[in-house]
Structure formats: structure tokens, C-alpha cells
Scaffold this active site. Structure first.
Site, PDB file in Angstrom:
ATOM      1  N   GLU A   1      -4.907  -2.252  -9.550  1.00 24.60           N
ATOM      2  CA  GLU A   1      -3.906  -2.302  -8.492  1.00 24.60           C
ATOM      3  C   GLU A   1      -2.987  -3.513  -8.626  1.00 24.60           C
ATOM      4  O   GLU A   1      -1.804  -3.444  -8.282  1.00 24.60           O
ATOM      5  CB  GLU A   1      -4.609  -2.328  -7.129  1.00 24.60           C
ATOM      6  CG  GLU A   1      -3.694  -2.362  -5.932  1.00 24.60           C
ATOM      7  CD  GLU A   1      -2.904  -1.075  -5.725  1.00 24.60           C
ATOM      8  OE1 GLU A   1      -2.065  -1.040  -4.804  1.00 24.60           O
ATOM      9  OE2 GLU A   1      -3.131  -0.095  -6.483  1.00 24.60           O
TER      10      GLU A   1
ATOM     11  N   THR B   1      11.996   8.244  -4.357  1.00 20.08           N
ATOM     12  CA  THR B   1      10.875   7.333  -4.603  1.00 20.08           C
ATOM     13  C   THR B   1       9.526   8.046  -4.696  1.00 20.08           C
ATOM     14  O   THR B   1       8.551   7.458  -5.134  1.00 20.08           O
ATOM     15  CB  THR B   1      10.835   6.227  -3.528  1.00 20.08           C
ATOM     16  OG1 THR B   1       9.946   5.195  -3.948  1.00 20.08           O
ATOM     17  CG2 THR B   1      10.407   6.795  -2.178  1.00 20.08           C
TER      18      THR B   1
END
Length: 332
Positions: free
Chosen positions: A201, A312
């Protein structure tokens, strides 16, 4: 559902309390432009475009620290709530939508173009750094101090830099293509340095560490698309075969480590030698991750970049070409 009901009954909007005292988030109010402009185009009602153009006007007129856009804006005062700047979470798609608003307008929205190139110039000056071993990364800026951390979400920026390169200010086209390639390489390294060959992450560049997650709460992978998104743009714009090679590595890693009986699952720790699943298949895995991977191995005339914009979440919007607009004006 209860939250939405409260909004409908009272007409009063509320922000998340954790967001710097209930501030509005740059990547939320800055990521409406493409959809609202398209909605006005389809409906013929300018109110939607007017709303997002007002947001842009407010942002354009605000004084920006070092030319940077902080992540939080107080909706009551109209001022920045705190000076935390990120090209990843909380900020990412605002920059993406400046570039894509200009492209979707068939390059007529010159304000969007100027705001985009001004913003990435400030980002390059204040946030982009190179590690001892030559990896280019985008740090986060907190009140003037850099945190040498790059999130998986930030990896979309390689594709963004490359997508905007062709129309960069004079003499900078090759520079931005190269910058996109360097970000792609760094994000590939974040994948390559894990056991699962899938990226964490967030990864860090401090204490002798490069492109590796050092904190347990940053070692997970939730099927995110940003790295393969950058591979897709880099492949389409350069046709360097390494991007297909890197994309296929990701495909093989997904099949080996994330494929489960009911679909695909995220991993709790990409460095751990035994899979620990989070038992969640995120919706963006289908909308984005697999779509970008498919397009990398497709011909360029499938959804060509000169005719289509990916929002997006990788949903498609057409470029509103000047020829189409002229025909429709004449018809009216």
C-alpha cells in the site's frame, strides 16, 4: 443509507470529521469536473458545468503554498485547512482531472492546461526526489517537511506525466515522458521487492530502505490498479516492450497469489511467504485493474487515447471534439 437520508431531509451537507476538522478533500471536490462537464453536454443544461467551473475558479484564485495544493479546504472559510500535500490519497485525482479536462475539451480548456502544468512544476520542485540508488519517487509534504513515503495510489502519476507530455511547455515533452518512465520503474521495483511480486500500500525511502514497506499497516495489497494503469499509458505512448513484460508479471502474480475459488482476494502482507487473504474483491479490480491489463495486450485502436478519456475509476468518456461541437451548434 441513514447518512443520505439525513442529507435529503435537512439539505445540509456534512464532511468527514476526521478530515482536518470536517474539511473538504481536494481529491473529492476536485474530481467532479469530467462527469459534470459531460452531463451538461448531454443534457444541454449548463448548471452542472457551472458548478465545477466555480470550484476551479476558487482553487485557481487561492494562494497556494510554494505553488502546491494542500489536501484539505475549509468549506466555510474557503481557506486551506492544513498544509499537507500528497499526489496519492486525498489529492491524486485532482491533478489527473486538470489534465484530462483539457484533453476531453479537445485541448480548448486552456485554463485547465495551465493549472495542470503549474501544479506539476511545483510537485517536481518540492516533492519529487531521487534515492541513492537512482529511483525517482514522489514524497509527501507536511508543513514544509518531506515524508519520504510513496503510496501505491501515487503510482498513477507515471501515466499522467506521460499522457500530458506531448503538449508540455516548450522543450519539456521528452522530460515528462522520461519522468513517467522513472515513476513506472520505481513502482515496478516496489512490486519486484516483495515475495508476492505485488506492491504494498505504501513504500519508503529512508533509513537505508528503498521502495519497501517498513510498517505492518502498509504491507497489504488490495488489488489496486495504479501501477498497471501507468504501464498501460507508458505502453501506448512508447511501445517499449518492458511494459508488457511488467504487466504480465502482475497477471501471473495475481493468478498465483490472489486467485481464490470465488474470484480474487487482496493480501494482508505481500512480503509474507504464505498467503493471508483479506477476503475482499474490490470493485475497482474489475473496473480498473483488469481493464488496464486487458488494454496493454490489445491493439491501440481499441479505445484509442485520442478519442477516449478514462475517468478516475477507468470509466470511459469521449473527447468532445471541436468538429462535433460545431455540428451540434449548427443543428441548434
Amino acid at each position: 443509507m441513514e447518512y443520505m437520508s439525513a442529507l435529503e431531509n435537512s439539505g445540509i451537507g456534512r464532511n468527514w470529521p476526521w478530515a482536518s476538522g470536517g474539511s473538504s478533500i481536494l481529491a473529492e471536490f476536485g474530481t467532479l469536473h469530467l462527469e459534470f462537464i459531460h452531463l451538461s453536454y448531454l443534457s444541454g443544461n449548463p448548471i452542472f458545468a457551472d458548478k465545477v467551473m466555480n470550484i476551479r475558479t476558487v482553487l485557481n484564485n487561492l494562494e497556494k503554498p510554494q505553488g502546491l495544493y494542500p489536501n484539505y479546504l475549509n468549506p466555510n472559510s474557503g481557506q486551506w485547512a492544513q498544509y499537507h500535500v500528497s499526489v496519492g490519497g486525498l489529492g491524486d485525482s485532482f491533478y489527473e482531472y486538470l489534465l484530462k479536462a483539457w484533453l476531453m475539451s479537445d485541448k480548448t480548456d486552456l485554463q485547465a492546461k495551465k493549472m495542470y502544468f503549474d501544479a506539476i512544476k511545483a510537485i517536481e520542485t518540492h516533492l519529487i526526489r531521487k534515492s541513492r540508488n537512482g529511483l525517482t519517487y514522489i514524497a509527501e509534504w507536511k508543513g514544509g517537511l518531506l515524508e519520504h513515503k510513496m503510496g501505491h495510489l501515487t503510482c498513477f502519476a507515471g501515466g499522467m506525466f506521460a499522457l500530458g507530455a506531448d503538449n508540455a511547455p516548450e522543450g519539456l515533452t521528452q522530460h515528462y515522458l522520461q519522468l513517467g518512465a522513472e515513476i513506472a520503474r520505481t513502482c515496478h521495483e516496489s512490486y519486484n521487492r516483495t515475495f508476492a511480486k505485488l506492491g504494498p500500500e505504501a513504500f519508503r525511502f529512508d533509513g537505508g530502505v528503498e521502495a519497501i514497506a517498513t510498517r505492518q499497516n502498509e504491507k497489504y495489497y488490495i488489488l489496486r490498479p495504479e501501477v498497471v494503469e501507468t504501464y498501460m499509458y507508458m505502453w501506448r505512448l512508447t511501445h517499449d516492450p518492458k511494459y508488457r513484460k511488467w504487466a504480465w508479471e502482475a497477471v501471473e502474480a495475481l493468478e498465483k497469489h490472489c486467485r481464490v475459488k470465488g474470484g480474487y482476494s487482496g493480501l494482508r502482507d505481500v512480503y509474507f511467504h504464505k498467503e493471508s487473504y483479506d477476503d475482499v474483491q474490490q470493485s475497482f479490480f474489475l473496473a480498473e485493474t483488469l481493464k488496464y491489463l486487458y488494454l496493454i495486450f490489445s491493439d491501440d485502436d481499441l479505445l484509442p487515447l485520442e478519442h477516449w478519456i478514462f475517468n478516475t475509476e477507468a470509466h470511459l468518456l469521449p473527447v468532445l471534439s471541436r468538429d462535433i461541437k460545431k455540428v451540434e451548434v449548427n443543428e441548434k
